[in-house]
Motif scaffolding. Sequence first.
Motif, PDB file in Angstrom:
ATOM      1  N   TYR A  51       0.818  -1.215   0.000  1.00 37.60           N
ATOM      2  CA  TYR A  51       0.000   0.000   0.000  1.00 37.60           C
ATOM      3  C   TYR A  51       0.851   1.264   0.000  1.00 37.60           C
ATOM      4  CZ  TYR A  51      -2.950  -3.741   1.519  1.00 37.60           C
ATOM      5  OH  TYR A  51      -3.582  -4.945   1.591  1.00 37.60           O
ATOM      6  N   ASN A  55       2.877   3.036  -5.279  1.00 38.68           N
ATOM      7  CA  ASN A  55       2.027   2.176  -6.095  1.00 38.68           C
ATOM      8  C   ASN A  55       0.672   2.817  -6.300  1.00 38.68           C
ATOM      9  OD1 ASN A  55       3.996   0.269  -6.195  1.00 38.68           O
ATOM     10  ND2 ASN A  55       3.205  -0.884  -4.448  1.00 38.68           N
ATOM     11  N   VAL A  56       0.488   3.423  -7.440  1.00 40.17           N
ATOM     12  CA  VAL A  56      -0.819   3.989  -7.759  1.00 40.17           C
ATOM     13  C   VAL A  56      -1.402   3.213  -8.927  1.00 40.17           C
ATOM     14  CG1 VAL A  56      -0.498   6.344  -6.881  1.00 40.17           C
ATOM     15  CG2 VAL A  56       0.383   5.743  -9.131  1.00 40.17           C
ATOM     16  N   PRO A  57      -2.719   3.063  -8.947  1.00 38.35           N
ATOM     17  CA  PRO A  57      -3.307   2.299 -10.043  1.00 38.35           C
ATOM     18  C   PRO A  57      -3.043   2.967 -11.392  1.00 38.35           C
ATOM     19  CG  PRO A  57      -4.900   2.646  -8.290  1.00 38.35           C
ATOM     20  CD  PRO A  57      -3.735   3.507  -7.972  1.00 38.35           C
ATOM     21  N   GLN A  58      -2.683   2.166 -12.380  1.00 39.03           N
ATOM     22  CA  GLN A  58      -2.437   2.694 -13.724  1.00 39.03           C
ATOM     23  C   GLN A  58      -3.267   1.886 -14.712  1.00 39.03           C
ATOM     24  OE1 GLN A  58       1.901   2.233 -13.684  1.00 39.03           O
ATOM     25  NE2 GLN A  58       2.018   4.342 -14.346  1.00 39.03           N
ATOM     26  N   GLU A  59      -3.694   2.556 -15.770  1.00 38.80           N
ATOM     27  CA  GLU A  59      -4.479   1.846 -16.768  1.00 38.80           C
ATOM     28  C   GLU A  59      -3.602   0.818 -17.476  1.00 38.80           C
ATOM     29  OE1 GLU A  59      -7.609   3.573 -19.716  1.00 38.80           O
ATOM     30  OE2 GLU A  59      -6.664   5.215 -18.624  1.00 38.80           O
ATOM     31  N   LEU A  60      -4.136  -0.360 -17.649  1.00 42.37           N
ATOM     32  CA  LEU A  60      -3.358  -1.445 -18.253  1.00 42.37           C
ATOM     33  C   LEU A  60      -2.831  -1.052 -19.630  1.00 42.37           C
ATOM     34  CD1 LEU A  60      -2.410  -4.398 -18.097  1.00 42.37           C
ATOM     35  CD2 LEU A  60      -4.613  -5.067 -19.033  1.00 42.37           C
TER      36      LEU A  60
END
Length: 460
Positions: A51, A55-60
């Motif tokens: 967490y 680490n940030v969500p990234q578009e695939l």
Amino acid sequence: MNKPKSKAVFICQQCGKESPKWLGRCPGCQEWNSFVETVVTAPAHTATWLYSEENVPQELSHLTTETSPRLVFPLAELNRVLGGGLVFGSLVLVGGDPGIGKSTLLLQASSAVAEKGDRVVYVSGEESSQQIKLRSERLRIGGDRLYILPETNIEVILGRLSELSPNLVVVDSIQTVYLEEMTGAPGSVTQIRECTLRLMRWAKRAEIPVLITGHVTKDGTIAGPRVLEHIVDVVLYLEGETFSSYRILRSNKNRFGSTNEVGVFEMSGGGLVEVANPSEAFLVSHRDGAVGSAVVPTFEGSRPLLVEIQALTSLASFGPPRRIANGVDFNRLLLIAAVLTRRAGVNLSNQDIITNVIGGLRIGEPAADLGIALAIASSHRDAQVVPGLAVLGEVGLSGELRSVPQLERRIAEAARLGFKRCLIPDALSKLTSSVRSIELVTASTVAEALRSGLVRQPRK
Ligand code: TYD
Ligand code: MG
């Protein structure tokens, strides 16, 4: 300061399953008496990295694969099993029985990488620097840019790694490293899991590949850390029979490649030597037209491999007849023996049967069925297998022969090694082979195959 919370749990030493109370049998892996009480302290540590703010969500669709090139070893067999090299930031477990050659393989791989100009850290918790130096002399390794770190405290190891910023890290073995704040001896499930997670985190952050060794047998019975397999990216097993010098490196799990590939090595006085041409190596002592021996073009991963299957039958002198399956599947041996008895007139009901695959290989594919059947029948009838013959086909319960995939490449491999004929199931005869130097002999049943595959005149 807040005192870290600690709680006592019972952990299965086989599969790592946790339970608040002691259990006689693990519901996870069915092992008896495997729960050990463990005090777990500061569990919050374990997953914080998951967490972290980085680490940030990234578009695939926006992610690229360019950031994960591979570290290619100068060892082709190792690259093959890894799926074309080691992905940066991956954690790879090399398991195997003690003494099989894991340390030797990894020291050789490390030195090969260092010779190319990269920096490698070899963490050894099992052997002292002196012992490794002795081994390296045996392996004729120079050792520039190869750093030996005899350390077992994982925090210290990670600190040193960050200082040295290597291109490759080897930890030999995971069973010897420990985390001080964790209870439990090195090698216990909690220690192994925690240390592996930390190495994983380090590898992913630093984008540096880490290889770890573990004394793990195929069924996970010795050290039992099956938990490891779930954590790491790649699981390789180094296998081999103690009496054979061949070592097979198999991939059991690979997040970056196929798990079918195998690498073949031979343990010599100067370390592991790659066997680029395993078919030839395994057939060195094959005698053409021998009794009780058949050659089968099998597939190991993407590569055809000729193997010799031997069988010996003898009258069971005491008790029920025994079946010994070295290198072949026990249940398939039972099936083939039953089919031979009932459908091909080879009465094995009072015979001990021993089968063996030369070179310590294991054959899983049904394409080798007919080879096993022919070897057994040859031994039982004391009749030679037709010289220069390779055999292919799956045996069905009614004695019929079933087709096998990749016929063309198997035949080509047999032809390359000088085989003159190949016995194949009738169903495949429609396929025209472009290999001219080999004659295809077809059969639709096991009984028919025995007629074409065995020399008719029994030897005196
Ligand atoms: P090792 O790599 O120590 O096994 P592991 O790390 O899996 O426990 O291998 C030890 C065996 O390999 C030992 O029995 C001796 C043999 N060996 C050779 O035959 N030739 C060699 O050059 C070396 C280094 C080892
Ligand atoms: Mg070792």
